[in-house]
Write a protein that holds these residues in place. Structure first.
Motif, PDB file in Angstrom:
ATOM      1  N   PHE A   1       0.837  -1.196   0.000  1.00 27.10           N
ATOM      2  CA  PHE A   1       0.000   0.000   0.000  1.00 27.10           C
ATOM      3  C   PHE A   1       0.871   1.244   0.000  1.00 27.10           C
ATOM      4  CE2 PHE A   1      -2.213  -3.346   2.375  1.00 27.10           C
ATOM      5  CZ  PHE A   1      -3.316  -3.505   1.545  1.00 27.10           C
ATOM      6  N   PRO A   2       0.669   2.158  -0.951  1.00 28.15           N
ATOM      7  CA  PRO A   2       1.487   3.379  -0.981  1.00 28.15           C
ATOM      8  C   PRO A   2       1.176   4.358   0.152  1.00 28.15           C
ATOM      9  CG  PRO A   2      -0.001   3.298  -2.872  1.00 28.15           C
ATOM     10  CD  PRO A   2      -0.187   2.031  -2.113  1.00 28.15           C
ATOM     11  N   SER A   3      -0.022   4.271   0.723  1.00 31.26           N
ATOM     12  CA  SER A   3      -0.366   5.168   1.830  1.00 31.26           C
ATOM     13  C   SER A   3      -1.379   4.483   2.741  1.00 31.26           C
ATOM     14  CB  SER A   3      -0.950   6.484   1.303  1.00 31.26           C
ATOM     15  OG  SER A   3      -2.246   6.269   0.786  1.00 31.26           O
ATOM     16  N   SER A   4      -1.601   5.100   3.891  1.00 28.66           N
ATOM     17  CA  SER A   4      -2.570   4.535   4.836  1.00 28.66           C
ATOM     18  C   SER A   4      -3.988   4.617   4.286  1.00 28.66           C
ATOM     19  CB  SER A   4      -2.479   5.261   6.172  1.00 28.66           C
ATOM     20  OG  SER A   4      -2.810   6.616   6.012  1.00 28.66           O
ATOM     21  N   ARG A   5      -4.256   5.566   3.434  1.00 32.20           N
ATOM     22  CA  ARG A   5      -5.589   5.683   2.829  1.00 32.20           C
ATOM     23  C   ARG A   5      -5.906   4.476   1.957  1.00 32.20           C
ATOM     24  NH1 ARG A   5      -6.603  11.933   1.086  1.00 32.20           N
ATOM     25  NH2 ARG A   5      -6.491  12.771   3.188  1.00 32.20           N
ATOM     26  N   HIS A   6      -4.890   3.988   1.266  1.00 32.84           N
ATOM     27  CA  HIS A   6      -5.088   2.809   0.433  1.00 32.84           C
ATOM     28  C   HIS A   6      -5.395   1.580   1.296  1.00 32.84           C
ATOM     29  CE1 HIS A   6      -3.113   5.383  -2.531  1.00 32.84           C
ATOM     30  NE2 HIS A   6      -3.734   4.635  -3.430  1.00 32.84           N
ATOM     31  N   LEU A   7      -4.737   1.474   2.438  1.00 33.19           N
ATOM     32  CA  LEU A   7      -5.000   0.362   3.353  1.00 33.19           C
ATOM     33  C   LEU A   7      -6.422   0.443   3.898  1.00 33.19           C
ATOM     34  CD1 LEU A   7      -4.135  -2.090   5.045  1.00 33.19           C
ATOM     35  CD2 LEU A   7      -3.231  -0.469   6.726  1.00 33.19           C
ATOM     36  N   CYS A   8      -6.861   1.622   4.306  1.00 32.11           N
ATOM     37  CA  CYS A   8      -8.218   1.793   4.830  1.00 32.11           C
ATOM     38  C   CYS A   8      -9.259   1.500   3.753  1.00 32.11           C
ATOM     39  CB  CYS A   8      -8.404   3.200   5.381  1.00 32.11           C
ATOM     40  SG  CYS A   8      -7.465   3.502   6.877  1.00 32.11           S
ATOM     41  N   SER A   9      -8.971   1.889   2.531  1.00 26.01           N
ATOM     42  CA  SER A   9      -9.873   1.600   1.426  1.00 26.01           C
ATOM     43  C   SER A   9      -9.935   0.102   1.165  1.00 26.01           C
ATOM     44  CB  SER A   9      -9.419   2.338   0.179  1.00 26.01           C
ATOM     45  OG  SER A   9     -10.270   2.051  -0.901  1.00 26.01           O
ATOM     46  N   TRP A  10      -8.787  -0.569   1.225  1.00 19.14           N
ATOM     47  CA  TRP A  10      -8.740  -2.014   1.006  1.00 19.14           C
ATOM     48  C   TRP A  10      -9.516  -2.751   2.092  1.00 19.14           C
ATOM     49  CZ3 TRP A  10      -6.282  -5.756   4.099  1.00 19.14           C
ATOM     50  CH2 TRP A  10      -6.244  -7.024   3.541  1.00 19.14           C
ATOM     51  N   ALA A  11      -9.485  -2.225   3.306  1.00 19.37           N
ATOM     52  CA  ALA A  11     -10.205  -2.854   4.412  1.00 19.37           C
ATOM     53  C   ALA A  11     -11.698  -2.521   4.381  1.00 19.37           C
ATOM     54  CB  ALA A  11      -9.607  -2.414   5.740  1.00 19.37           C
ATOM     55  N   GLY A  12     -12.123  -1.605   3.539  1.00 18.79           N
ATOM     56  CA  GLY A  12     -13.539  -1.259   3.441  1.00 18.79           C
ATOM     57  C   GLY A  12     -14.005  -0.301   4.505  1.00 18.79           C
ATOM     58  N   LEU A  13     -13.097   0.511   5.031  1.00 18.19           N
ATOM     59  CA  LEU A  13     -13.458   1.460   6.089  1.00 18.19           C
ATOM     60  C   LEU A  13     -13.555   2.892   5.580  1.00 18.19           C
ATOM     61  CD1 LEU A  13     -11.363   0.052   9.043  1.00 18.19           C
ATOM     62  CD2 LEU A  13     -13.838   0.139   8.872  1.00 18.19           C
ATOM     63  N   THR A  14     -13.775   3.056   4.291  1.00 13.52           N
ATOM     64  CA  THR A  14     -13.915   4.401   3.732  1.00 13.52           C
ATOM     65  C   THR A  14     -15.347   4.582   3.228  1.00 13.52           C
ATOM     66  OG1 THR A  14     -13.118   3.572   1.604  1.00 13.52           O
ATOM     67  CG2 THR A  14     -11.508   4.617   3.036  1.00 13.52           C
ATOM     68  N   PRO A  15     -15.860   5.812   3.250  1.00 14.50           N
ATOM     69  CA  PRO A  15     -17.225   6.032   2.780  1.00 14.50           C
ATOM     70  C   PRO A  15     -17.322   5.910   1.254  1.00 14.50           C
ATOM     71  CG  PRO A  15     -16.279   8.068   3.635  1.00 14.50           C
ATOM     72  CD  PRO A  15     -15.275   7.000   3.839  1.00 14.50           C
ATOM     73  N   ARG A  16     -18.468   5.443   0.804  1.00  9.74           N
ATOM     74  CA  ARG A  16     -18.717   5.313  -0.637  1.00  9.74           C
ATOM     75  C   ARG A  16     -18.793   6.713  -1.249  1.00  9.74           C
ATOM     76  NH1 ARG A  16     -20.330   0.993  -3.225  1.00  9.74           N
ATOM     77  NH2 ARG A  16     -20.883  -0.044  -1.288  1.00  9.74           N
ATOM     78  N   HIS A  17     -18.229   6.859  -2.437  1.00 13.29           N
ATOM     79  CA  HIS A  17     -18.207   8.160  -3.104  1.00 13.29           C
ATOM     80  C   HIS A  17     -18.496   7.940  -4.580  1.00 13.29           C
ATOM     81  CE1 HIS A  17     -16.843  12.345  -3.661  1.00 13.29           C
ATOM     82  NE2 HIS A  17     -16.398  11.899  -4.808  1.00 13.29           N
ATOM     83  N   ARG A  18     -19.601   8.483  -5.049  1.00 15.00           N
ATOM     84  CA  ARG A  18     -19.954   8.396  -6.465  1.00 15.00           C
ATOM     85  C   ARG A  18     -20.091   9.805  -7.001  1.00 15.00           C
ATOM     86  NH1 ARG A  18     -24.395   4.016  -5.412  1.00 15.00           N
ATOM     87  NH2 ARG A  18     -23.102   2.164  -5.353  1.00 15.00           N
TER      88      ARG A  18
END
Length: 106
Positions: A4-21
């Motif tokens: 993971f290049p950043s912690s945001r990528h890890l959180c996204s991979w774990a599914g802990l980020t809000p959906r954004h469309r």
């Protein structure tokens, strides 16, 4: 952690980020994506739920609950789990979590 290049990528991979469309000027933000590792997401939320008093993770969750009300208990857990996963990322990458380092002041 090199995956993971950043912690945001890890959180996204774990599914802990809000959906954004997004489409042109219409933006829709929603609930957690829940994409990725169910086990990591479960472990992070469990760690936050059972965090003892006085820990930074528990304090973060309590601050969000106090600000948003008791109805936002699950939102606070998810936000604190995301913060915990970010701290884990930096701890594993750098070998220490600088924001949690104790300073010995006289």
């Amino acid at each position: 952690m090199t995956r993971f290049p950043s912690s945001r990528h890890l959180c996204s991979w774990a599914g802990l980020t809000p959906r954004h469309r997004e489409s042109d000027v219409k933006v829709s933000r929603g609930h957690l994506t829940k994409q990725g590792s169910k086990l990591v997401r479960w472990a992070a939320v469990q760690a936050v739920q059972h965090a003892p008093e006085g820990t930074p993770t528990r304090a973060h969750k309590d601050r969000i609950e106090a600000r948003r009300g008791s109805q936002a208990r699950n939102i606070a857990k998810a936000a604190a789990a995301r913060k915990l996963l970010t701290l884990v990322y930096y701890g594993m990458r750098d070998g220490e979590v600088r924001c949690l380092a104790r300073t010995d002041e006289p």
